[in-house]
Design a protein around this motif. Structure first.
Motif, PDB file in Angstrom:
ATOM      1  N   PHE A 299       0.853  -1.189   0.000  1.00  0.00           N
ATOM      2  CA  PHE A 299       0.000   0.000   0.000  1.00  0.00           C
ATOM      3  C   PHE A 299       0.886   1.234   0.000  1.00  0.00           C
ATOM      4  O   PHE A 299       2.056   1.178   0.384  1.00  0.00           O
ATOM      5  CB  PHE A 299      -0.975   0.017   1.184  1.00  0.00           C
ATOM      6  N   PHE A 300       0.337   2.325  -0.519  1.00  0.00           N
ATOM      7  CA  PHE A 300       1.106   3.558  -0.441  1.00  0.00           C
ATOM      8  C   PHE A 300       0.221   4.742  -0.108  1.00  0.00           C
ATOM      9  O   PHE A 300      -0.989   4.740  -0.328  1.00  0.00           O
ATOM     10  CB  PHE A 300       1.962   3.797  -1.686  1.00  0.00           C
ATOM     11  N   LEU A 301       0.851   5.733   0.480  1.00  0.00           N
ATOM     12  CA  LEU A 301       0.199   6.963   0.890  1.00  0.00           C
ATOM     13  C   LEU A 301       0.759   8.105   0.066  1.00  0.00           C
ATOM     14  O   LEU A 301       1.960   8.153  -0.191  1.00  0.00           O
ATOM     15  CB  LEU A 301       0.431   7.228   2.379  1.00  0.00           C
ATOM     16  N   ILE A 302      -0.109   9.017  -0.349  1.00  0.00           N
ATOM     17  CA  ILE A 302       0.284  10.144  -1.187  1.00  0.00           C
ATOM     18  C   ILE A 302      -0.246  11.431  -0.582  1.00  0.00           C
ATOM     19  O   ILE A 302      -1.392  11.498  -0.134  1.00  0.00           O
ATOM     20  CB  ILE A 302      -0.294   9.999  -2.615  1.00  0.00           C
ATOM     21  N   SER A 303       0.584  12.462  -0.594  1.00  0.00           N
ATOM     22  CA  SER A 303       0.085  13.807  -0.348  1.00  0.00           C
ATOM     23  C   SER A 303      -0.471  14.332  -1.655  1.00  0.00           C
ATOM     24  O   SER A 303       0.279  14.536  -2.625  1.00  0.00           O
ATOM     25  CB  SER A 303       1.203  14.728   0.161  1.00  0.00           C
ATOM     26  N   ASN A 304      -1.765  14.551  -1.706  1.00  0.00           N
ATOM     27  CA  ASN A 304      -2.417  15.029  -2.927  1.00  0.00           C
ATOM     28  C   ASN A 304      -1.988  16.440  -3.283  1.00  0.00           C
ATOM     29  O   ASN A 304      -2.199  16.896  -4.403  1.00  0.00           O
ATOM     30  CB  ASN A 304      -3.935  14.966  -2.733  1.00  0.00           C
ATOM     31  N   LEU A 305      -1.352  17.138  -2.333  1.00  0.00           N
ATOM     32  CA  LEU A 305      -0.871  18.495  -2.593  1.00  0.00           C
ATOM     33  C   LEU A 305       0.427  18.502  -3.378  1.00  0.00           C
ATOM     34  O   LEU A 305       0.603  19.315  -4.283  1.00  0.00           O
ATOM     35  CB  LEU A 305      -0.679  19.240  -1.264  1.00  0.00           C
ATOM     36  N   ILE A 306       1.353  17.607  -3.052  1.00  0.00           N
ATOM     37  CA  ILE A 306       2.693  17.703  -3.629  1.00  0.00           C
ATOM     38  C   ILE A 306       3.073  16.541  -4.533  1.00  0.00           C
ATOM     39  O   ILE A 306       4.161  16.538  -5.109  1.00  0.00           O
ATOM     40  CB  ILE A 306       3.771  17.879  -2.534  1.00  0.00           C
ATOM     41  N   ALA A 307       2.190  15.548  -4.698  1.00  0.00           N
ATOM     42  CA  ALA A 307       2.487  14.422  -5.595  1.00  0.00           C
ATOM     43  C   ALA A 307       1.276  14.115  -6.459  1.00  0.00           C
ATOM     44  O   ALA A 307       0.151  14.017  -5.955  1.00  0.00           O
ATOM     45  CB  ALA A 307       2.899  13.187  -4.796  1.00  0.00           C
ATOM     46  N   GLY A 308       1.497  13.987  -7.763  1.00  0.00           N
ATOM     47  CA  GLY A 308       0.450  13.547  -8.671  1.00  0.00           C
ATOM     48  C   GLY A 308       0.525  12.043  -8.847  1.00  0.00           C
ATOM     49  O   GLY A 308       1.534  11.410  -8.537  1.00  0.00           O
ATOM     50  N   HIS A 309      -0.537  11.452  -9.366  1.00  0.00           N
ATOM     51  CA  HIS A 309      -0.532  10.010  -9.614  1.00  0.00           C
ATOM     52  C   HIS A 309      -1.345   9.710 -10.870  1.00  0.00           C
ATOM     53  O   HIS A 309      -2.115  10.544 -11.345  1.00  0.00           O
ATOM     54  CB  HIS A 309      -1.093   9.236  -8.418  1.00  0.00           C
ATOM     55  N   GLY A 310      -1.156   8.517 -11.422  1.00  0.00           N
ATOM     56  CA  GLY A 310      -1.870   8.089 -12.612  1.00  0.00           C
ATOM     57  C   GLY A 310      -2.112   6.591 -12.561  1.00  0.00           C
ATOM     58  O   GLY A 310      -1.966   5.955 -11.515  1.00  0.00           O
ATOM     59  N   ARG A 311      -2.475   6.011 -13.690  1.00  0.00           N
ATOM     60  CA  ARG A 311      -2.637   4.561 -13.788  1.00  0.00           C
ATOM     61  C   ARG A 311      -2.327   4.108 -15.201  1.00  0.00           C
ATOM     62  O   ARG A 311      -2.878   4.652 -16.171  1.00  0.00           O
ATOM     63  CB  ARG A 311      -4.065   4.126 -13.435  1.00  0.00           C
ATOM     64  N   THR A 312      -1.439   3.136 -15.331  1.00  0.00           N
ATOM     65  CA  THR A 312      -1.121   2.597 -16.642  1.00  0.00           C
ATOM     66  C   THR A 312      -2.080   1.459 -16.969  1.00  0.00           C
ATOM     67  O   THR A 312      -2.665   0.850 -16.058  1.00  0.00           O
ATOM     68  CB  THR A 312       0.333   2.097 -16.700  1.00  0.00           C
ATOM     69  N   PRO A 313      -2.272   1.139 -18.243  1.00  0.00           N
ATOM     70  CA  PRO A 313      -3.165   0.025 -18.598  1.00  0.00           C
ATOM     71  C   PRO A 313      -2.698  -1.296 -17.979  1.00  0.00           C
ATOM     72  O   PRO A 313      -1.530  -1.458 -17.641  1.00  0.00           O
ATOM     73  CB  PRO A 313      -3.058  -0.015 -20.126  1.00  0.00           C
ATOM     74  N   TYR A 314      -3.626  -2.228 -17.837  1.00  0.00           N
ATOM     75  CA  TYR A 314      -3.261  -3.517 -17.231  1.00  0.00           C
ATOM     76  C   TYR A 314      -3.949  -4.664 -17.971  1.00  0.00           C
ATOM     77  O   TYR A 314      -4.990  -4.499 -18.615  1.00  0.00           O
ATOM     78  CB  TYR A 314      -3.595  -3.542 -15.743  1.00  0.00           C
ATOM     79  N   SER A 315      -3.330  -5.852 -17.850  1.00  0.00           N
ATOM     80  CA  SER A 315      -3.790  -7.027 -18.587  1.00  0.00           C
ATOM     81  C   SER A 315      -4.554  -8.032 -17.730  1.00  0.00           C
ATOM     82  O   SER A 315      -5.373  -8.790 -18.241  1.00  0.00           O
ATOM     83  CB  SER A 315      -2.589  -7.731 -19.236  1.00  0.00           C
ATOM     84  N   ASN A 316      -4.267  -8.069 -16.428  1.00  0.00           N
ATOM     85  CA  ASN A 316      -4.952  -8.996 -15.536  1.00  0.00           C
ATOM     86  C   ASN A 316      -6.270  -8.380 -15.089  1.00  0.00           C
ATOM     87  O   ASN A 316      -6.289  -7.463 -14.265  1.00  0.00           O
ATOM     88  CB  ASN A 316      -4.070  -9.317 -14.328  1.00  0.00           C
ATOM     89  N   LEU A 317      -7.384  -8.894 -15.608  1.00  0.00           N
ATOM     90  CA  LEU A 317      -8.685  -8.290 -15.315  1.00  0.00           C
ATOM     91  C   LEU A 317      -9.119  -8.508 -13.877  1.00  0.00           C
ATOM     92  O   LEU A 317     -10.100  -7.897 -13.425  1.00  0.00           O
ATOM     93  CB  LEU A 317      -9.742  -8.839 -16.280  1.00  0.00           C
ATOM     94  N   ASP A 318      -8.397  -9.357 -13.139  1.00  0.00           N
ATOM     95  CA  ASP A 318      -8.694  -9.541 -11.715  1.00  0.00           C
ATOM     96  C   ASP A 318      -7.955  -8.539 -10.832  1.00  0.00           C
ATOM     97  O   ASP A 318      -8.114  -8.560  -9.608  1.00  0.00           O
ATOM     98  CB  ASP A 318      -8.310 -10.962 -11.281  1.00  0.00           C
TER      99      ASP A 318
END
Length: 357
Positions: A299-318
């Motif tokens: 698991f990870f924690l992010i400060s929404n103020l100073i770090a952006g995040h995204g999501r890359t495509p994935y192949s495992n539908l589970d």
């Protein structure tokens, strides 16, 4: 910016990610690292490190989804209601939701969570139950570093955002990801209108059940710890290229005009943001973002103020990730009040971003 001293935690190996000095990787070394007592003991140090670095990734803490949620209750008890989120999610329990359930082929650009709200969440927690090996990453980028680069290369554009702010335009119509009923979890127009007014959001009913909203917000914030300038809007999400990407991947008809596009943003006065600047932002965050491949129980924690995040495509539908948000940012309180003197070119309209820089 001076790099903070690497913190220490009991029974934990701490590494500053070699690809970016804003990510801390914590590896549990002994049983008990994921206990609630461990999080109580280290609460103050974890939250201080999160505000200093921006992102903390936990591995080997023997934590399930319930312990993850309980740990967040210890670290940041102020829970955040996940109503009015752009992408589809499912409620698991309490404040625990699935992470975005956008189509697995969609590459979600780097963004801040809910930047269109007056009070977006401050901290984000993501838990991996089932990963997708070799893909399905959650990359992160340092907004303080990005802000320094923009100040150096595009000072007038940054000053114009300080002066004018940003305006988000959202259409809840046949081309949107969610109906307004799903987004606000109500079928009452009166209730939606009351919530929009409370969040200082302008709106209009365009045609039948088509709702359009306008949210003018501060665009440049000041990180209270580092004092860095943060350009907060999520340009990659609120852009026609992302809308086209979604339509292409899902085999949908794109909206016939920009006026019907689900998500868009512009300067606070309604003038367009230079396309070459948005293209540069995208290239820069892709070039500088980093990720750690997911393993079960991470698991990870992010400060929404100073770090952006995204999501890359994935192949495992589970693939299964969960999310819970905590705390609130006050955009008006954090806003950089005005542009520094000497950047009058920021007021020029209609010139390419590289001409303004």
């Amino acid at each position: 910016m001076t790099t903070p001293q690497t913190p220490t935690f009991a029974d934990t190996e701490v590494t500053v990610c070699s690809e970016g000095d804003f990510l801390l990787l914590l590896r549990g070394q002994r049983p008990g690292c994921g206990s609630l007592d461990w999080f109580r003991e280290h609460r103050q140090a974890i939250m201080a490190a999160l505000d200093d670095y921006g992102m903390m990734f936990f591995r080997g803490f023997e934590t399930d989804t319930r312990q993850f949620q309980d740990a967040l209750d210890i670290l940041k008890p102020e829970r955040y209601d996940m109503i009015d989120i752009v992408t589809p999610r499912s409620h698991v329990r309490d404040t625990l939701y699935t992470s975005t359930q956008a189509h697995p082929a969609i590459d979600i650009p780097q963004h801040q969570e809910m930047p269109y709200r007056l009070y977006p969440p401050w901290y984000l927690g993501f838990y991996c139950e089932i990963p997708s090996e070799g893909d399905g990453f959650t990359p992160a980028n340092d907004l303080r570093k990005l802000g320094r680069t923009i100040r150096r290369l595009y000072p007038a554009v940054l000053d114009r955002f300080i002066e004018l702010g940003v305006r988000y335009v959202r259409n809840f119509n046949q081309y949107s990801f969610k109906s307004w009923q799903t987004c606000w979890e109500t079928t009452s127009r009166a209730e939606v209108e009351a919530r929009l007014r409370k969040d200082d959001t302008e709106f209009e009913w365009v045609d039948g059940d088509w709702l359009r909203t306008f949210q003018r917000r501060p665009a440049v914030l000041r990180d209270p710890v580092s004092k860095a300038e943060i350009l907060f809007p999520s340009f990659g999400i609120f852009h026609h290229t992302f809308i086209k990407h979604i339509a292409d991947k899902m085999g949908l008809a794109p909206p016939p005009s920009g006026a019907e596009q689900a998500l868009a943003c512009e300067f606070g006065d309604g003038s367009p943001i230079p396309e070459d600047f948005i293209a540069w932002i995208h290239e820069e965050v892709v070039k500088t973002r980093i990720h750690i491949p997911w393993q079960p129980g991470d698991f990870f924690l992010i400060s929404n103020l100073i770090a952006g995040h995204g999501r890359t495509p994935y192949s495992n539908l589970d693939r299964t990730l969960h999310a819970s948000f905590r705390g609130r940012l006050d955009l008006r309180a954090l806003a950089v009040a005005r542009a520094p003197s000497g950047h009058e070119a920021a007021r020029e309209l209609g010139r390419p971003a590289n001409a303004l820089a």
